[in-house]
Enzyme design. Structure first.
Site, PDB file in Angstrom:
ATOM      1  N   ASN A 171       0.635  -0.989   0.513  1.00  0.00           N
ATOM      2  CA  ASN A 171       0.520   0.311   0.122  1.00  0.00           C
ATOM      3  C   ASN A 171       1.182   1.464   0.363  1.00  0.00           C
ATOM      4  O   ASN A 171       1.742   1.833   0.842  1.00  0.00           O
ATOM      5  CB  ASN A 171      -1.134  -0.159   1.254  1.00  0.00           C
ATOM      6  CG  ASN A 171      -1.805  -0.990   1.308  1.00  0.00           C
ATOM      7  OD1 ASN A 171      -2.825  -1.220   0.249  1.00  0.00           O
ATOM      8  ND2 ASN A 171      -1.752  -2.249   1.986  1.00  0.00           N
ATOM      9  N   GLU A 172       1.632   1.860  -1.359  1.00  0.00           N
ATOM     10  CA  GLU A 172       1.850   3.031  -1.369  1.00  0.00           C
ATOM     11  C   GLU A 172       1.597   4.039  -0.848  1.00  0.00           C
ATOM     12  O   GLU A 172      -0.309   4.099  -1.310  1.00  0.00           O
ATOM     13  CB  GLU A 172       2.591   2.984  -2.785  1.00  0.00           C
ATOM     14  CG  GLU A 172       3.375   1.528  -3.398  1.00  0.00           C
ATOM     15  CD  GLU A 172       4.757   1.709  -2.997  1.00  0.00           C
ATOM     16  OE1 GLU A 172       5.105   2.605  -1.890  1.00  0.00           O
ATOM     17  OE2 GLU A 172       5.471   1.230  -3.814  1.00  0.00           O
ATOM     18  N   PRO A 173       1.923   5.292  -0.850  1.00  0.00           N
ATOM     19  CA  PRO A 173       1.294   6.358  -0.781  1.00  0.00           C
ATOM     20  C   PRO A 173       0.588   6.894  -1.515  1.00  0.00           C
ATOM     21  O   PRO A 173       0.444   6.653  -2.651  1.00  0.00           O
ATOM     22  CB  PRO A 173       2.874   7.502  -1.292  1.00  0.00           C
ATOM     23  CG  PRO A 173       3.804   6.662  -0.889  1.00  0.00           C
ATOM     24  CD  PRO A 173       3.899   5.220  -0.843  1.00  0.00           C
ATOM     25  N   THR A 184       9.801   1.913  -3.798  1.00  0.00           N
ATOM     26  CA  THR A 184       9.874   0.573  -3.266  1.00  0.00           C
ATOM     27  C   THR A 184      11.369  -0.611  -4.058  1.00  0.00           C
ATOM     28  O   THR A 184      11.175  -1.039  -4.188  1.00  0.00           O
ATOM     29  CB  THR A 184       8.076   0.454  -3.438  1.00  0.00           C
ATOM     30  OG1 THR A 184       7.581   0.907  -2.384  1.00  0.00           O
ATOM     31  CG2 THR A 184       7.863  -1.143  -3.605  1.00  0.00           C
TER      32      THR A 184
END
Ligand code: PGA
Length: 256
Positions: free
Chosen positions: A151-153, A170
């Site tokens: 769950n990236e920014p 990432t």
């Protein structure tokens, strides 16, 4: 309210042993009561010592994983499960090959599902977790981007299992495993923030100086989808296990 518990150890080895003890106690208690234990598992370098310790406890203390059901957080996409960089390969190599878990009880998002079927596949993953009664303990690492799972920014508190784009930090961090950033997949399937917040108990693990800044932000910044790990502040039963270095940017009053 932010109710995250902090548990700080001199080394990642000691911290990992403590996490392993907590997990094995739950499994033992459930085994004795004839109940299943549902674990949410993470990959990456962070849980390696923990998995080693769980294997030790299985071998030396006879802890059985026959009644354990696992759900992994994420998998690269596209990714052949047979690939040495797949999280299927990782989990077998570091845990599943050495314990008595029933292979039918292992769930890892399938990086080989066709793009047309991904939404339905992700919905089924969520339903399978619900059908098991939810996850008892969810393990998490934290990425330098502030991601939990992938769950990236930009991932909101409403997100569930889905296909996501990986951010540059990432992909750069994964580059050594793939012999170059150009070989790192651009996407992944990940459980969402909502899926993670729905779990009964969360153990977030972080080791080393390189995680100190993001650990501090995750624990003390205002909750924001710019740092998805801050959403853990909204979970009622989260403990963060840190080694000295990962805790080094927290000041005294943030340690209690
Ligand atoms: P790491 O990755 O355990 O390899 O540091 C953690 C993460 O990106 O979630």
């Amino acid at each position: 309210m932010n109710t995250i518990q902090k548990s700080i150890f001199p080394t990642s080895t000691e911290a990992s042993k403590n996490v392993a003890k907590e997990i094995s106690l739950l499994i033992k208690t459930n085994n004795n009561a004839g109940k299943q234990t549902i674990l949410g598992l993470a990959t990456g370098s962070t849980p390696l010592e923990l998995y080693k310790e769980l294997v030790n406890i299985h071998k030396n203390q006879g802890l059985s994983f026959r009644n354990v059901i696992t759900f992994n957080l994420d998998e690269y996409y596209p990714m052949n499960p047979e690939d040495r960089n797949s999280y299927v390969h990782f989990m077998n190599k570091h845990l599943f090959d050495y314990i008595d878990i029933d292979k039918d009880n292992i769930h890892i998002p399938d990086g080989s599902v066709s793009e047309d079927n991904i939404d339905e596949y992700c919905e089924t993953y969520e339903q399978t977790i619900r059908a098991c009664g939810g996850i008892d303990i969810q393990l998490l690492g934290i990425g330098r981007s502030g991601h939990v799972g992938f769950n990236e920014p930009g991932s909101t508190r409403l997100t569930r299992t889905r296909l996501v784009k990986l951010g540059q930090i990432t992909r750069n961090d994964a580059a050594p495993m793939f012999s170059g950033v150009e070989h790192v997949p651009k996407q992944a399937i990940t459980m969402g923030i909502r899926s993670i917040l729905d779990t009964k108990k969360i153990y977030l693990l972080a080791w080393g100086k390189s995680k100190a800044a993001i650990v501090k932000k995750a624990l003390t910044d205002k909750v924001t989808d710019k740092i998805p790990a801050t959403f853990l502040q909204e979970h009622k039963n989260t403990t963060v296990f840190l080694d000295k270095e990962a805790a080094s940017e927290l000041v005294q009053e943030q340690l209690t």
